[in-house]
Design a protein around this motif. Structure first.
Motif, PDB file in Angstrom:
ATOM      1  N   GLY A 281       0.948  -1.362   0.000  1.00 25.58           N
ATOM      2  CA  GLY A 281       0.182   0.452   0.119  1.00 25.58           C
ATOM      3  C   GLY A 281       0.799   1.289  -0.372  1.00 25.58           C
ATOM      4  N   VAL A 282       1.988   1.490   0.499  1.00 26.24           N
ATOM      5  CA  VAL A 282       2.637   2.792   0.725  1.00 26.24           C
ATOM      6  C   VAL A 282       3.372   2.415  -0.585  1.00 26.24           C
ATOM      7  N   GLY A 283       4.082   1.531  -0.841  1.00 27.50           N
ATOM      8  CA  GLY A 283       4.298   1.689  -2.567  1.00 27.50           C
ATOM      9  C   GLY A 283       3.682   2.361  -4.243  1.00 27.50           C
ATOM     10  N   THR A 284       2.031   2.173  -3.315  1.00 30.15           N
ATOM     11  CA  THR A 284       1.353   2.456  -4.495  1.00 30.15           C
ATOM     12  C   THR A 284       1.268   3.859  -3.888  1.00 30.15           C
ATOM     13  N   SER A 285       1.140   4.094  -3.079  1.00 26.72           N
ATOM     14  CA  SER A 285       0.602   5.748  -2.654  1.00 26.72           C
ATOM     15  C   SER A 285       1.748   6.077  -3.040  1.00 26.72           C
ATOM     16  N   LEU A 286       3.030   5.760  -2.630  1.00 22.73           N
ATOM     17  CA  LEU A 286       4.667   6.116  -3.328  1.00 22.73           C
ATOM     18  C   LEU A 286       4.790   6.135  -5.296  1.00 22.73           C
ATOM     19  N   GLY A 317       7.050   6.765 -11.721  1.00 21.89           N
ATOM     20  CA  GLY A 317       6.072   7.269 -11.091  1.00 21.89           C
ATOM     21  C   GLY A 317       5.136   5.768 -11.672  1.00 21.89           C
ATOM     22  N   SER A 318       4.153   6.472 -12.514  1.00 19.26           N
ATOM     23  CA  SER A 318       2.929   5.337 -12.768  1.00 19.26           C
ATOM     24  C   SER A 318       3.030   3.907 -13.172  1.00 19.26           C
ATOM     25  N   GLY A 319       4.610   3.482 -13.692  1.00 23.58           N
ATOM     26  CA  GLY A 319       4.931   2.156 -13.106  1.00 23.58           C
ATOM     27  C   GLY A 319       4.766   1.537 -11.670  1.00 23.58           C
ATOM     28  N   VAL A 320       5.841   2.268 -11.473  1.00 22.42           N
ATOM     29  CA  VAL A 320       5.507   1.678  -9.985  1.00 22.42           C
ATOM     30  C   VAL A 320       3.936   1.573  -8.873  1.00 22.42           C
ATOM     31  N   PHE A 321       3.520   2.928  -9.689  1.00 25.78           N
ATOM     32  CA  PHE A 321       1.746   2.707  -9.161  1.00 25.78           C
ATOM     33  C   PHE A 321       0.670   2.028  -9.400  1.00 25.78           C
ATOM     34  N   ALA A 377      -0.324  17.132 -11.065  1.00 21.06           N
ATOM     35  CA  ALA A 377       0.596  17.439 -10.425  1.00 21.06           C
ATOM     36  C   ALA A 377      -0.221  17.545  -9.079  1.00 21.06           C
ATOM     37  N   VAL A 378      -0.576  18.763  -8.680  1.00 22.65           N
ATOM     38  CA  VAL A 378      -0.891  18.695  -7.668  1.00 22.65           C
ATOM     39  C   VAL A 378      -2.652  17.410  -6.706  1.00 22.65           C
ATOM     40  N   LEU A 379      -2.612  16.701  -7.704  1.00 24.07           N
ATOM     41  CA  LEU A 379      -3.687  15.635  -7.454  1.00 24.07           C
ATOM     42  C   LEU A 379      -3.699  14.798  -7.423  1.00 24.07           C
ATOM     43  N   GLY A 380      -2.249  14.258  -7.992  1.00 25.15           N
ATOM     44  CA  GLY A 380      -1.457  13.474  -7.538  1.00 25.15           C
ATOM     45  C   GLY A 380      -0.629  13.250  -6.798  1.00 25.15           C
ATOM     46  N   CYS A 381      -0.204  14.400  -6.361  1.00 27.09           N
ATOM     47  CA  CYS A 381       0.347  14.300  -4.627  1.00 27.09           C
ATOM     48  C   CYS A 381      -0.583  14.222  -3.428  1.00 27.09           C
ATOM     49  N   GLY A 387      -3.074   8.254   0.368  1.00 23.69           N
ATOM     50  CA  GLY A 387      -2.923   6.880   0.973  1.00 23.69           C
ATOM     51  C   GLY A 387      -1.805   6.400   1.522  1.00 23.69           C
ATOM     52  N   LEU A 388      -0.871   7.177   2.000  1.00 24.66           N
ATOM     53  CA  LEU A 388      -0.282   7.101   3.154  1.00 24.66           C
ATOM     54  C   LEU A 388      -0.416   7.501   4.560  1.00 24.66           C
ATOM     55  N   ALA A 389      -1.474   8.377   4.708  1.00 22.15           N
ATOM     56  CA  ALA A 389      -2.975   8.661   5.697  1.00 22.15           C
ATOM     57  C   ALA A 389      -3.078   7.309   6.055  1.00 22.15           C
ATOM     58  N   SER A 390      -3.748   6.511   4.817  1.00 17.50           N
ATOM     59  CA  SER A 390      -4.549   5.586   5.159  1.00 17.50           C
ATOM     60  C   SER A 390      -4.018   4.523   5.707  1.00 17.50           C
TER      61      SER A 390
END
Length: 401
Positions: A281-286, A317-321, A377-381, A387-390
């Motif tokens: 889950g952390v990897g998804t958000s990062l 980043g898209s690939g990691v997500f 960029a703001v939306l992605g951030c 996600g990290l806060a979930s």
């Protein structure tokens, strides 16, 4: 003995479906080219004839996949598409490319996709163990990206040499190949299916209820919507507008788009080799946050070279997500709901992309492409931080870790 067959089955399925994607990409280019001869409005109608039935029927397709089995749905879809592309090849050879024929074929493609996409999206979970799933999904992601990059140039060559009819025959070969693979491949274990007494409509409602209430699936689908809205239009739609406003020319715009593809291609094989982060889950958000950094760099790029480098970061980043969200959703879905959850994932992505593309296009006209990319960029951030806060996502680990 059974375990020894799993890996060849996965590999054959992966190779067959990626080869089919190359053929599909080539045919879609040929179809768009043929439709463009009838004018821009007809070309848009042909593309809409694919998108509309696919979107409307996706949830039904997911329910059918869970009720009757993903493998059976895929085999049926491959048979229908093989017959359809062969009929298209004969018809195009006989009558040329009349608008009614293009619209009819596009409608068949969209309808089959609505049932096929949820089924094929659930197959990795049915072919490999949960421990193997992240690497299998990364290989699938890398193969899909390669197929997309190869399909369009192949389609251009085929259209020039053999027209729509010849391109359809090539795509028929790819459908025949994947059909042979699906007949041979069998899931490791058949998933439990919903009770026959449950109607398909009740099955759809049950799948939506699960996704809306599950503590992992709900934020995962929201992150998918954010990625579709913020990442996909940024390079495909906005970077050409940015290049034009900066006076860089079409070549630079193409290289920026290619940079994104290279970034994805670098991230997916690395994830396949090393595996995703243990805290998936952390990897998804990062991944979302990294893509946002790349988009921010794109807005500040003073020259094409810097824009290409920023697009590569956004692509990575898209690939990691993608390499994290796929196994996260599949592992989080119950065995009885795999196809339905995949249909929701595709539907959420499609709707978010349609809305965002139109809103961002309007914003680019009103305030400039740079401002629209800043919004992405703001939306992605924001999505990455959310996600990290979930707590459910942050604490989620890979199976076996």
């Amino acid at each position: 003995m059974r375990r020894a067959r799993v890996r060849p089955a996965r590999n054959f399925w992966l190779a067959g479906t990626r080869a089919s994607l190359v053929g599909d990409a080539a045919l879609y280019l040929a179809l768009s080219w043929a439709a463009s001869a009838h004018g821009g409005q007809m070309a848009a109608l042909v593309l809409s004839a694919i998108t509309l039935p696919r979107t409307v029927l996706l949830l039904l397709g997911g329910a059918v996949g869970d009720r009757f089995g993903a493998r059976r749905v895929m085999i049926t879809g491959d048979v229908v598409m093989l017959a359809a592309v062969l009929a298209l090849a004969v018809a195009a050879r006989t009558w040329g490319t009349p608008a009614w024929m293009l619209l009819g074929f596009a409608t068949v493609v969209g309808t089959v996709d609505a049932f096929y996409l949820p089924a094929t999206g659930s197959m990795p979970r049915r072919l490999v163990s949960k421990e193997q799933l992240p690497r299998a999904m990364a290989l699938r992601q890398a193969g899909g990206q390669v197929a997309s990059l190869l399909g369009a140039p192949l389609g251009a060559v085929l259209v020039a040499m053999a027209g729509l009819s010849g391109t359809a025959l090539v795509d028929a070969c790819s459908f025949a190949a994947v059909l042979a693979v699906m007949v041979w491949v069998r899931p490791v274990a058949e998933a439990e299916r919903p009770p026959r007494a449950e109607s398909l409509l009740a099955g759809i409602a049950d799948g939506v209820k699960l996704a809306a209430t599950d503590p992992v699936l709900r934020p995962a689908l929201l992150l998918t919507a954010a990625a579709a809205a913020g990442l996909l239009p940024a390079v495909a739609l906005l970077s050409p507008l940015l290049a034009r406003s900066n006076g860089w020319g079409p070549g630079s715009a193409g290289l920026v788009a290619a940079g994104q593809g290279v970034g994805i291609l670098l991230a997916a094989p690395l994830a396949a080799r090393l595996g995703p982060m243990h805290r998936i889950g952390v990897g998804t958000s990062l991944g979302l946050a990294l893509a946002a950094v790349g988009l921010a760099g794109l807005t500040a790029a003073p020259a094409p070279a810097a824009a290409i480098a920023a697009a590569m970061v956004a692509g990575a980043g898209s690939g990691v997500f993608s390499c994290h969200i796929g196994p996260l959703v599949l592992v989080g879905a119950p065995d009885t709901h795999l196809s339905r959850v995949q249909s929701l994932l595709t539907l959420v992505q499609s709707l978010a992309l349609v809305v965002a593309t139109n809103v961002l296009g309007w914003l680019a006209n009103a305030a400039g492409a740079r401002s629209a990319i800043v919004v992405c960029a703001v939306l992605g951030c924001v999505a990455g931080v959310a996600g990290l806060a979930s707590t459910p996502l942050r604490g989620l680990r890979q199976a076996g870790s």
